[in-house]
Design a protein around this motif. Structure first.
Motif, PDB file in Angstrom:
ATOM      1  N   SER A 177       0.842  -1.195   0.000  1.00  0.00           N
ATOM      2  CA  SER A 177       0.000   0.000   0.000  1.00  0.00           C
ATOM      3  C   SER A 177       0.874   1.241   0.000  1.00  0.00           C
ATOM      4  CB  SER A 177      -0.918   0.009   1.225  1.00  0.00           C
ATOM      5  OG  SER A 177      -0.154   0.115   2.413  1.00  0.00           O
ATOM      6  N   LEU A 178       0.238   2.384  -0.151  1.00  0.00           N
ATOM      7  CA  LEU A 178       0.949   3.647  -0.021  1.00  0.00           C
ATOM      8  C   LEU A 178       1.100   3.982   1.464  1.00  0.00           C
ATOM      9  CD1 LEU A 178      -0.899   5.681  -2.798  1.00  0.00           C
ATOM     10  CD2 LEU A 178       1.418   4.741  -2.919  1.00  0.00           C
ATOM     11  N   VAL A 193      -7.634   4.501   2.900  1.00  0.00           N
ATOM     12  CA  VAL A 193      -8.577   5.068   1.932  1.00  0.00           C
ATOM     13  C   VAL A 193      -8.259   6.541   1.714  1.00  0.00           C
ATOM     14  CG1 VAL A 193     -10.997   5.602   1.455  1.00  0.00           C
ATOM     15  CG2 VAL A 193     -10.404   3.454   2.592  1.00  0.00           C
ATOM     16  N   VAL A 194      -8.361   6.977   0.460  1.00  0.00           N
ATOM     17  CA  VAL A 194      -8.174   8.385   0.114  1.00  0.00           C
ATOM     18  C   VAL A 194      -9.476   8.900  -0.476  1.00  0.00           C
ATOM     19  CG1 VAL A 194      -6.885  10.055  -1.262  1.00  0.00           C
ATOM     20  CG2 VAL A 194      -5.715   8.045  -0.323  1.00  0.00           C
ATOM     21  N   VAL A 237      -4.275   0.823  -5.232  1.00  0.00           N
ATOM     22  CA  VAL A 237      -2.821   0.727  -5.360  1.00  0.00           C
ATOM     23  C   VAL A 237      -2.354  -0.356  -4.404  1.00  0.00           C
ATOM     24  CG1 VAL A 237      -0.607   1.921  -5.144  1.00  0.00           C
ATOM     25  CG2 VAL A 237      -2.630   3.187  -5.913  1.00  0.00           C
ATOM     26  N   THR A 238      -1.715  -1.387  -4.946  1.00  0.00           N
ATOM     27  CA  THR A 238      -1.246  -2.476  -4.092  1.00  0.00           C
ATOM     28  C   THR A 238      -0.094  -3.223  -4.770  1.00  0.00           C
ATOM     29  OG1 THR A 238      -1.983  -4.310  -2.677  1.00  0.00           O
ATOM     30  CG2 THR A 238      -2.786  -4.292  -4.955  1.00  0.00           C
ATOM     31  N   THR A 254      -4.203   0.559  -0.908  1.00  0.00           N
ATOM     32  CA  THR A 254      -4.754   1.896  -0.686  1.00  0.00           C
ATOM     33  C   THR A 254      -5.839   2.144  -1.724  1.00  0.00           C
ATOM     34  OG1 THR A 254      -2.628   2.730   0.136  1.00  0.00           O
ATOM     35  CG2 THR A 254      -4.247   4.364  -0.611  1.00  0.00           C
ATOM     36  N   TRP A 255      -7.039   2.463  -1.252  1.00  0.00           N
ATOM     37  CA  TRP A 255      -8.182   2.654  -2.134  1.00  0.00           C
ATOM     38  C   TRP A 255      -8.469   4.153  -2.311  1.00  0.00           C
ATOM     39  CZ3 TRP A 255     -10.884   0.314  -5.691  1.00  0.00           C
ATOM     40  CH2 TRP A 255     -12.139   0.800  -6.050  1.00  0.00           C
ATOM     41  N   PHE A 256      -8.520   4.597  -3.556  1.00  0.00           N
ATOM     42  CA  PHE A 256      -8.899   5.973  -3.886  1.00  0.00           C
ATOM     43  C   PHE A 256     -10.357   5.981  -4.296  1.00  0.00           C
ATOM     44  CE2 PHE A 256      -4.374   6.094  -4.055  1.00  0.00           C
ATOM     45  CZ  PHE A 256      -3.988   7.410  -3.876  1.00  0.00           C
ATOM     46  N   GLU A 257     -11.172   6.585  -3.452  1.00  0.00           N
ATOM     47  CA  GLU A 257     -12.604   6.617  -3.728  1.00  0.00           C
ATOM     48  C   GLU A 257     -12.915   7.460  -4.967  1.00  0.00           C
ATOM     49  OE1 GLU A 257     -14.131   8.236  -0.101  1.00  0.00           O
ATOM     50  OE2 GLU A 257     -14.428   6.254   0.800  1.00  0.00           O
TER      51      GLU A 257
END
Length: 261
Positions: A177-178, A193-194, A237-238, A254-257
Motif C-alpha cells: 500500500s501507499l 482510503v483516500v 494501489v497495491t 490503498t483505495w482511492f474513492e
C-alpha cells in the motif's frame, strides 16, 4: 458500474490493471504467469480486462547485449522495438492455457490528445473487448520522444481507464500500500482510503524513482490515482504479488474513492 469500494472489484465489469517494469522484467519475469492467472480469473467471470504493461525497454536490453539501460533516445527506441515483441510473446504464452488471446495496443500522448486518433483508439479498444480479446497497452516507445511521452505508465493507465470508461483501475506496485512517508522511515503508516477531496499535501510520497529498468514510484501512482478518481473511477494501489486478492475484492492496499458524478 463504477467500483465504489475495494469489494466491488470482485464484480466490476471493466477493469484496467497496470504493472511496471520492475515487477515483470529480468529476474522478475516469473511474475508474468502469476499476474496473467489473476487476469484470467476475472476474464472467466465475464469481466473485460485491459492490461497496461511497462517493460519493453527493460526486456529488450539483454537482447541488445547491453549491461544497463541506455541513456540515448535512439538506443532506448531500439530496445523497445525488440523488447515489446518479446514481452507480448511472454504474455501470450502465459495466456494460452486459459484460451485467451492478447491484442497489442501502443499509444503516445498524441493518440489521446487529438479527437480523431482518440476516437480511433477508443473504437479499437471497444472492439477488442467485445471480441473477448485482452488488450495489452504500452507507451509506443519506438516512436515516442520526450515531447510526446506520457512520462510514466501510471498516468497512461489512468488515461486508458478514462478512455474506455472503466469501472476500476488497479495500479500494481512493489509494496502492499501507499504510506504517509517512505515506508522505511520511522513513523510511516499505511494509507487505507483516500477520499476524492482529501488533502495530501502533508504526506511524503517522494519523488519519481528511477532505477535500472524503469521509472515510477509512489508520487506517480498518487497522481495517476487522483486523475482517475476525479473522473469517477475507483483506484486500488497495491503489490503486484497481491493481484489475485486485489481482483477478488480483498481489503488490501490503498483505495482511492471515485468522485461522485
Amino acid at each position: 458500474m463504477t467500483a465504489r469500494t475495494r469489494a466491488d472489484l470482485a464484480t466490476a465489469s471493466r477493469i484496467v490493471v497496470k504493472v511496471g517494469s520492475s515487477s515483470i522484467s529480468g529476474e522478475s519475469s516469473w511474475r508474468i504467469p502469476v499476474i496473467v492467472e489473476a487476469l484470467a480469473a476475472a476474464h472467466a467471470r465475464g469481466a473485460e480486462v485491459v492490461l497496461v504493461s511497462s517493460g519493453a525497454i527493460a526486456t529488450g536490453i539483454p537482447y541488445l547485449r547491453l549491461d544497463a539501460r541506455p541513456t540515448d533516445l535512439a538506443t532506448q527506441q531500439a530496445a523497445a522495438a525488440v523488447g515489446q515483441n518479446v514481452l507480448v510473446y511472454r504474455y501470450q504464452a502465459a495466456l494460452d492455457p486459459f484460451d485467451i488471446v492478447a491484442g497489442q495496443v501502443l499509444l503516445t500522448t498524441g493518440d489521446l490528445e487529438h479527437p480523431t486518433s482518440r476516437s480511433n483508439a477508443r473504437r479499437a479498444m471497444e472492439r477488442l473487448l467485445g471480441l473477448r480479446i485482452l488488450p495489452i497497452v504500452n507507451e509506443n516507445d519506438t516512436v515516442a520522444t520526450q515531447e510526446i511521452r506520457f512520462g510514466d505508465n501510471d498516468r497512461l493507465g489512468a488515461l486508458v481507464a478514462q478512455l474506455i470508461q472503466a469501472d476500476a483501475l488497479v495500479l500494481l506496485s512493489d509494496i502492499e500500500s501507499l504510506y504517509t512517508k517512505p515506508p522505511t522511515d520511522p513513523g510511516a503508516e499505511p494509507i487505507d482510503v483516500v477520499a476524492p477531496d482529501a488533502d495530501l499535501s502533508g504526506l511524503e510520497f517522494g519523488s519519481t524513482v528511477v532505477n535500472s529498468v524503469g521509472t515510477g514510484g509512489a508520487a506517480t501512482k498518487v497522481s495517476a490515482a487522483r486523475l482517475a478518481a476525479a473522473s469517477g473511477i475507483g483506484v486500488l494501489v497495491t503489490s503486484a504479488d497481491l493481484v489475485d486478492k486485489a481482483l477478488a475484492g480483498a481489503e488490501i492496499g490503498t483505495w482511492f474513492e471515485p468522485a461522485l458524478s
